[in-house]
Design a protein around this motif. Structure first.
Motif, PDB file in Angstrom:
ATOM      1  N   CYS A 297      -3.804  -5.579   3.015  1.00 54.37           N
ATOM      2  CA  CYS A 297      -4.678  -4.397   3.068  1.00 54.37           C
ATOM      3  C   CYS A 297      -4.635  -3.752   4.445  1.00 54.37           C
ATOM      4  O   CYS A 297      -4.545  -2.533   4.570  1.00 54.37           O
ATOM      5  CB  CYS A 297      -6.117  -4.778   2.719  1.00 54.37           C
ATOM      6  N   GLU A 300      -1.852  -1.600   4.959  1.00 56.91           N
ATOM      7  CA  GLU A 300      -1.812  -0.489   3.999  1.00 56.91           C
ATOM      8  C   GLU A 300      -0.880  -0.750   2.825  1.00 56.91           C
ATOM      9  O   GLU A 300      -0.446   0.177   2.155  1.00 56.91           O
ATOM     10  CB  GLU A 300      -1.413   0.828   4.706  1.00 56.91           C
ATOM     11  N   LEU A 302      -1.384  -1.697  -0.250  1.00 56.66           N
ATOM     12  CA  LEU A 302      -2.522  -1.926  -1.131  1.00 56.66           C
ATOM     13  C   LEU A 302      -2.123  -2.488  -2.484  1.00 56.66           C
ATOM     14  O   LEU A 302      -2.848  -3.300  -3.065  1.00 56.66           O
ATOM     15  CB  LEU A 302      -3.309  -0.615  -1.301  1.00 56.66           C
ATOM     16  N   ARG A 332      -9.599   2.162  -2.498  1.00 52.70           N
ATOM     17  CA  ARG A 332      -8.666   2.897  -1.636  1.00 52.70           C
ATOM     18  C   ARG A 332      -7.467   3.414  -2.417  1.00 52.70           C
ATOM     19  O   ARG A 332      -6.839   4.397  -2.013  1.00 52.70           O
ATOM     20  CB  ARG A 332      -8.222   1.998  -0.487  1.00 52.70           C
TER      21      ARG A 332
END
Length: 714
Positions: A297, A300, A302, A332
């Protein structure tokens, strides 16, 4: 040979066998008694002794099944043979047959109620069976019989630790160490208890003592790394974990802990590798999958983080933080209904997890489920009254709903949150913060800590602050605002931040413009009129020839991107000038780019069929922008500072708002704004729409306003 002679003979043989056994000659000892153990000629006592010796020899020779058979036959001959109950209990315990071992030790305790060892061994078996309270009682009984019994103190300490009776566990380990000062495990376990009691310095000492006794002790090194990590000695913690792994390369827990330190050191690729190594060493290691998700996470990644969290949950469905973090990753990824489901699953496991309530509130707010979001935020705050993120989330929600009284009050929590720039202001300025008291005769420093658009929007409060009797108001703001703000009613001086900070002690107090609505009790119905900005005549004349060179007709300013550093810029900015192409179909208008910063390149080289006068890249500050905007018929923009500038200049402004995460100042479900009731119109993206839909509505509105008539814009 008569029975008396045989008894005398077997006693001698048993004695000789015992001597051989004591000398480690187990085969020889066993061969001496074997001829007699299957016969019936011996007395019960003599045969029982022989069977006991045979059992002991078989056990020593690692023939446990023979040993058990001999010892059970021994007890058949002599049910009161206490020593054999202990031996058989030990054997059964070594075979993992704990229930059977428990029966043996209970019989031993019944036969020898004063035998502390029997009670200690019984405690160990009860502990192995999971009967922790009974085990602790058995150890306590052993210690009542023999208070200076270090092994029983140690065993009791282990049980007390697991029963969460930490002060008693500490005392037990310390008693054990009085009798066994070189017991490395006792020092290590004492350290674990001290860690959980929050006494980190003492835990550090305990772990180091264990390592002094046994330098090659990977568990103690791993635990020492834990205390070093929690005391923020990260480089030392990394070394401790690496030393543990040098001794035991497959130590999965040390690999996991190494990963957490590397993550804290922002060495995320290395942390990822450590977590993956931990997973390789221990299949089904849910915590390692969870921590891998955390690292992914932060990088990034995800989609990969989602998979890691889901694997952690598959392995351990009760891992509440994996559900919560999965929800954060899904949020996100803009998969909000799935995020809500994950947060609700976390709360199903742990209803008192304030973070999950806050996250649920944030997701509900993004889904524009306002009452549900409010309820979730309030639940988070009921669980943790000082939860800054939940306070701020609720504040923004209430302000967006027009519930200003509570909203402004909660909005002040931004000064309590370390991650907010506002938190630094209090320690930076050497005069007190204004808390709403009288300003009569006082000097006031107004400090900019929010965006440029915020300063323009809330500059309407300068006149009201002056009207409180303030003797002098200085405004510390970004240089790009200086010329524009110098003529605002109520402002006596405009300063840069460094100068203002150096002079702060000369002011009676300081405030932020965004705190003024709280102290002046602004409601939706009492929003002050916007400041009426005036462009400098000389600057108007400077820019007039450039604008006059455009074809006759209406002139419309455009801004399609905001500040790239804004937290919501991905949503609020239009990705390309080409998206606005339909506007060029409106007859009789010319377009002027007011775009500053990100997007200027597009303005200099606009798409074919979209002629554009690029002025944004040529302006130096907001005073220049104001001189241009004042000569335009309309400004069309996204949610950025230009909207506030245009509306405050009296130039009609149409603002295109994103589908989600709309700034609270625009309220909900309105096409107008009480902050700019006569100059500003809102065009909102509906759920599921892309930017082409609001652009089309703006185009239609342009056609309506710029038809054959010459009507003024409203």
């Amino acid at each position: 040979m008569n029975h008396t002679q045989l008894a005398t003979s077997i006693d001698d043989i048993n004695q000789q066998a015992v001597s051989l056994f004591s000398a480690g000659q187990f085969v020889e000892a066993l061969s001496m008694v074997t001829p007699f153990v299957d016969g019936d000629a011996l007395s019960d006592d003599a045969l029982a002794d022989a069977l006991n010796i045979a059992g002991a020899c078989s056990f020593a020779l690692q023939r446990p099944w023979e040993a058990e058979s001999y010892w059970r036959r021994c007890l058949q001959r002599n049910p009161g043979y206490a020593e054999v109950y202990g031996s058989l209990g030990m054997l059964l315990k070594s075979l993992g047959r704990l229930s059977a071992a428990k029966a043996m030790y209970r019989q031993l305790v019944a036969l020898r109620p004063g035998d502390a060892d029997a009670r200690n061994h019984l405690g160990a078996v009860l502990y192995g069976l999971g009967y922790k309270e009974q085990a602790e009682a058995s150890y306590r009984e052993a210690l009542a019989l023999r208070p200076n019994y270090p092994e029983a103190h140690y065993n009791r300490g282990i049980v007390l630790h697991e029963l969460r009776r930490l002060p008693e566990a500490e005392a037990a380990f310390r008693e054990a160490l009085r009798g066994l000062p070189a017991h490395a495990e006792a020092h290590n376990n004492l350290g674990n208890v001290l860690m959980e009691l929050g006494r980190f310095a003492e835990a550090d000492v305990a772990y180091r003592e264990a390592l002094t006794i046994r330098p090659q002790y990977p568990e103690a090194l791993n635990n020492l790394g834990g205390v070093l990590k929690v005391t923020f000695r990260l480089a030392e913690a990394e070394l401790a974990f690496r030393l543990a792994l040098a001794i035991r390369p497959d130590y999965a827990e040390a690999l996991l802990n190494l990963g957490t330190v590397l993550a804290d050191l922002e060495r995320l690729p290395e942390a990822e590798a450590a977590y993956r190594d931990a997973i390789a060493q221990r299949l089904g290691y849910a915590e390692a999958h969870y921590n891998l998700g955390v690292a992914l996470c932060k990088m990034e990644r995800l989609w990969e983080a989602e998979l890691a969290y889901r694997e952690a949950i598959r392995l351990r469905p009760d891992l509440v933080h994996a559900h919560n973090n999965l929800g954060c990753a899904l949020r996100r990824l803009d998969r909000l209904p799935e995020a809500v489901e994950a947060f609700e699953q976390a709360l199903g496991l742990r209803p008192d997890l304030a973070e999950a309530h806050y996250n649920l509130g944030a997701a509900r707010a993004q889904l524009m489920q306002w009452p549900e979001a409010e309820s979730a935020y309030r639940r988070a705050l009921a669980l943790r009254a000082d939860y800054g993120d939940a306070k701020f989330g609720l504040a923004v929600l209430l302000l967006g709903m027009g519930r200003f009284e509570e909203g402004w009050r909660l909005y002040e929590c931004r000064y309590e949150q370390a991650g907010f720039v506002h938190h630094k202001t209090r320690s930076m300025l050497s005069c007190p913060q204004w808390q709403g008291g009288t300003l009569a005769g006082k000097s006031l420093l107004v400090w900019q800590e929010d965006g440029l658009g915020d300063m323009i929007q809330f500059s309407r409060y300068f006149a009201l602050l002056k009207a409180q009797g303030t003797s002098h108001i200085a405004f510390a703001c970004a240089p790009s605002l200086h010329r524009l703000m110098a003529s605002v009613d109520g402002v006596d001086a405009v300063l840069d931040h460094d100068t203002a900070r150096a002079q702060a002690s000369t002011y009676d107090c300081w405030t932020s413009l965004l705190s003024a609505p709280l102290h002046l009790r602004t409601s939706v119905d009492t929003i002050p009129r916007a400041v009426r900005l005036t462009a400098e005549p000389a600057l108007v004349e400077h820019w007039r020839p450039v604008l006059d060179a455009l074809p006759s007709g209406r002139k419309i300013g455009l801004v399609w991107r905001g500040n790239a550093n804004h937290h919501n810029d991905m949503n609020r900015s239009i990705p390309s000038l080409a998206v606005l192409a339909p506007l060029w179909s409106v007859p009789g208008v010319s377009f002027v780019s007011l775009q500053k910063g990100w997007g200027e390149d597009e303005a200099r080289h606009p798409p074919a069929g979209q002629p554009l006068l690029d002025l944004g890249s040529r302006v130096t500050d907001f005073a220049d922008s104001a001189a241009i905007v004042a000569q335009l018929d309309l400004v069309i923009c996204v949610d950025t500072s230009t909207a506030h500038l245009a509306a405050s200049l009296g130039t009609p402004c149409w603002v295109m708002l994103p589908e989600k995460d709309i700034d609270w100042r625009w309220l909900h479900d309105r096409s107008d704004s009480p902050w700019y009731p006569h100059t500003l119109r809102l065009f909102r993206r509906a759920p599921g729409e892309d930017w082409s839909m609001p652009v089309e509505r703006v185009r239609q509105a342009c056609v309506e306003r710029f038809g054959a008539t010459d009507r003024a814009l409203t």
